[in-house]
Design a protein around this motif. Structure first.
Motif, PDB file in Angstrom:
ATOM      1  N   VAL A  65       0.836  -1.205   0.000  1.00 38.79           N
ATOM      2  CA  VAL A  65       0.000   0.000   0.000  1.00 38.79           C
ATOM      3  C   VAL A  65       0.871   1.255   0.000  1.00 38.79           C
ATOM      4  O   VAL A  65       0.615   2.204  -0.747  1.00 38.79           O
ATOM      5  CB  VAL A  65      -0.971  -0.008   1.205  1.00 38.79           C
ATOM      6  CG1 VAL A  65      -1.641   1.341   1.389  1.00 38.79           C
ATOM      7  CG2 VAL A  65      -2.010  -1.108   1.035  1.00 38.79           C
ATOM      8  N   ASP A  66       1.915   1.273   0.819  1.00 41.59           N
ATOM      9  CA  ASP A  66       2.804   2.434   0.874  1.00 41.59           C
ATOM     10  C   ASP A  66       3.518   2.657  -0.458  1.00 41.59           C
ATOM     11  O   ASP A  66       3.648   3.790  -0.923  1.00 41.59           O
ATOM     12  CB  ASP A  66       3.843   2.276   1.989  1.00 41.59           C
ATOM     13  CG  ASP A  66       3.270   2.533   3.370  1.00 41.59           C
ATOM     14  OD1 ASP A  66       2.109   2.985   3.471  1.00 41.59           O
ATOM     15  OD2 ASP A  66       3.989   2.292   4.356  1.00 41.59           O
ATOM     16  N   VAL A  67       3.976   1.593  -1.085  1.00 47.42           N
ATOM     17  CA  VAL A  67       4.683   1.710  -2.364  1.00 47.42           C
ATOM     18  C   VAL A  67       3.733   2.219  -3.446  1.00 47.42           C
ATOM     19  O   VAL A  67       4.078   3.112  -4.224  1.00 47.42           O
ATOM     20  CB  VAL A  67       5.335   0.367  -2.757  1.00 47.42           C
ATOM     21  CG1 VAL A  67       5.781   0.366  -4.207  1.00 47.42           C
ATOM     22  CG2 VAL A  67       6.516   0.076  -1.832  1.00 47.42           C
ATOM     23  N   VAL A  68       2.527   1.688  -3.503  1.00 50.31           N
ATOM     24  CA  VAL A  68       1.545   2.155  -4.490  1.00 50.31           C
ATOM     25  C   VAL A  68       1.236   3.632  -4.269  1.00 50.31           C
ATOM     26  O   VAL A  68       1.151   4.412  -5.219  1.00 50.31           O
ATOM     27  CB  VAL A  68       0.258   1.301  -4.440  1.00 50.31           C
ATOM     28  CG1 VAL A  68      -0.859   1.941  -5.243  1.00 50.31           C
ATOM     29  CG2 VAL A  68       0.543  -0.106  -4.934  1.00 50.31           C
ATOM     30  N   ARG A  69       1.114   4.037  -3.027  1.00 46.85           N
ATOM     31  CA  ARG A  69       0.839   5.444  -2.709  1.00 46.85           C
ATOM     32  C   ARG A  69       1.955   6.346  -3.244  1.00 46.85           C
ATOM     33  O   ARG A  69       1.694   7.388  -3.847  1.00 46.85           O
ATOM     34  CB  ARG A  69       0.692   5.620  -1.199  1.00 46.85           C
ATOM     35  CG  ARG A  69       0.300   7.020  -0.796  1.00 46.85           C
ATOM     36  CD  ARG A  69       0.097   7.172   0.703  1.00 46.85           C
ATOM     37  NE  ARG A  69      -0.965   6.283   1.165  1.00 46.85           N
ATOM     38  CZ  ARG A  69      -0.829   5.391   2.145  1.00 46.85           C
ATOM     39  NH1 ARG A  69       0.316   5.257   2.770  1.00 46.85           N
ATOM     40  NH2 ARG A  69      -1.836   4.635   2.513  1.00 46.85           N
ATOM     41  N   VAL A  70       3.194   5.953  -3.049  1.00 49.88           N
ATOM     42  CA  VAL A  70       4.325   6.757  -3.530  1.00 49.88           C
ATOM     43  C   VAL A  70       4.332   6.818  -5.053  1.00 49.88           C
ATOM     44  O   VAL A  70       4.536   7.881  -5.638  1.00 49.88           O
ATOM     45  CB  VAL A  70       5.665   6.197  -3.000  1.00 49.88           C
ATOM     46  CG1 VAL A  70       6.846   6.844  -3.704  1.00 49.88           C
ATOM     47  CG2 VAL A  70       5.764   6.407  -1.502  1.00 49.88           C
ATOM     48  N   ILE A  71       4.101   5.697  -5.702  1.00 43.27           N
ATOM     49  CA  ILE A  71       4.090   5.678  -7.170  1.00 43.27           C
ATOM     50  C   ILE A  71       3.002   6.606  -7.699  1.00 43.27           C
ATOM     51  O   ILE A  71       3.232   7.370  -8.639  1.00 43.27           O
ATOM     52  CB  ILE A  71       3.908   4.242  -7.698  1.00 43.27           C
ATOM     53  CG1 ILE A  71       5.164   3.419  -7.406  1.00 43.27           C
ATOM     54  CG2 ILE A  71       3.601   4.247  -9.194  1.00 43.27           C
ATOM     55  CD1 ILE A  71       5.009   1.940  -7.667  1.00 43.27           C
ATOM     56  N   ARG A  72       1.842   6.579  -7.087  1.00 41.34           N
ATOM     57  CA  ARG A  72       0.741   7.437  -7.542  1.00 41.34           C
ATOM     58  C   ARG A  72       1.047   8.912  -7.307  1.00 41.34           C
ATOM     59  O   ARG A  72       0.703   9.762  -8.114  1.00 41.34           O
ATOM     60  CB  ARG A  72      -0.552   7.060  -6.837  1.00 41.34           C
ATOM     61  CG  ARG A  72      -1.037   5.677  -7.230  1.00 41.34           C
ATOM     62  CD  ARG A  72      -2.246   5.291  -6.466  1.00 41.34           C
ATOM     63  NE  ARG A  72      -3.398   5.546  -7.324  1.00 41.34           N
ATOM     64  CZ  ARG A  72      -4.640   5.563  -6.911  1.00 41.34           C
ATOM     65  NH1 ARG A  72      -4.915   5.358  -5.656  1.00 41.34           N
ATOM     66  NH2 ARG A  72      -5.611   5.777  -7.748  1.00 41.34           N
ATOM     67  N   GLN A  73       1.706   9.234  -6.197  1.00 45.10           N
ATOM     68  CA  GLN A  73       1.955  10.630  -5.845  1.00 45.10           C
ATOM     69  C   GLN A  73       3.214  11.191  -6.495  1.00 45.10           C
ATOM     70  O   GLN A  73       3.248  12.355  -6.866  1.00 45.10           O
ATOM     71  CB  GLN A  73       2.039  10.779  -4.328  1.00 45.10           C
ATOM     72  CG  GLN A  73       0.707  10.513  -3.655  1.00 45.10           C
ATOM     73  CD  GLN A  73       0.803  10.483  -2.139  1.00 45.10           C
ATOM     74  OE1 GLN A  73       1.889  10.493  -1.566  1.00 45.10           O
ATOM     75  NE2 GLN A  73      -0.334  10.424  -1.480  1.00 45.10           N
ATOM     76  N   GLU A  74       4.248  10.382  -6.627  1.00 45.04           N
ATOM     77  CA  GLU A  74       5.526  10.880  -7.141  1.00 45.04           C
ATOM     78  C   GLU A  74       5.798  10.470  -8.586  1.00 45.04           C
ATOM     79  O   GLU A  74       6.500  11.171  -9.294  1.00 45.04           O
ATOM     80  CB  GLU A  74       6.693  10.372  -6.278  1.00 45.04           C
ATOM     81  CG  GLU A  74       6.670  10.836  -4.856  1.00 45.04           C
ATOM     82  CD  GLU A  74       6.927  12.323  -4.694  1.00 45.04           C
ATOM     83  OE1 GLU A  74       7.418  12.972  -5.637  1.00 45.04           O
ATOM     84  OE2 GLU A  74       6.622  12.843  -3.612  1.00 45.04           O
ATOM     85  N   GLY A  75       5.269   9.337  -8.987  1.00 45.90           N
ATOM     86  CA  GLY A  75       5.618   8.774 -10.284  1.00 45.90           C
ATOM     87  C   GLY A  75       5.209   9.596 -11.481  1.00 45.90           C
ATOM     88  O   GLY A  75       5.861   9.563 -12.515  1.00 45.90           O
ATOM     89  N   GLY A  76       4.159  10.364 -11.374  1.00 46.89           N
ATOM     90  CA  GLY A  76       3.680  11.114 -12.520  1.00 46.89           C
ATOM     91  C   GLY A  76       4.228  12.520 -12.639  1.00 46.89           C
ATOM     92  O   GLY A  76       3.851  13.260 -13.529  1.00 46.89           O
ATOM     93  N   LYS A  77       5.120  12.908 -11.745  1.00 50.25           N
ATOM     94  CA  LYS A  77       5.630  14.291 -11.758  1.00 50.25           C
ATOM     95  C   LYS A  77       6.720  14.475 -12.777  1.00 50.25           C
ATOM     96  O   LYS A  77       7.432  13.626 -13.135  1.00 50.25           O
ATOM     97  CB  LYS A  77       6.146  14.672 -10.369  1.00 50.25           C
ATOM     98  CG  LYS A  77       5.024  14.767  -9.366  1.00 50.25           C
ATOM     99  CD  LYS A  77       5.559  15.195  -8.027  1.00 50.25           C
ATOM    100  CE  LYS A  77       4.428  15.294  -7.024  1.00 50.25           C
ATOM    101  NZ  LYS A  77       4.883  15.665  -5.714  1.00 50.25           N
TER     102      LYS A  77
END
Length: 77
Positions: A65-77
């Motif tokens: 869950v934590d990894v998915v959250r980071v990917i969603r928040q940081e990955g698209g920048k």
């Protein structure tokens, strides 16, 4: 493993850190987005593996869950 070594310049560029199990991934994504080079350095380490019981599965679920959250928040920048 979660082990990271970086210069002060990189440290200042990737802070503030994410909380939880996604902290390492968040640092890596931010560093790459800001043009820093990432290098893997082999090392000899061991860690305690989580078991194949409810506690172990809950632990890995929280990590996921934590990894998915980071990917969603940081990955698209």
């Amino acid at each position: 493993s979660g082990q990271r070594a970086m210069t002060r310049e990189v440290l200042e560029a990737v802070t503030p850190f994410r909380e939880g199990y996604g902290v390492e991934l968040g640092m890596t994504i931010k560093a790459l987005q800001k043009g820093f080079r990432i290098m893997e350095v082999p090392t000899t380490m061991t860690h305690n593996e989580t078991g194949r019981d409810l506690k172990g599965f809950l632990h890995r679920g929280k990590q996921f869950v934590d990894v998915v959250r980071v990917i969603r928040q940081e990955g698209g920048k």
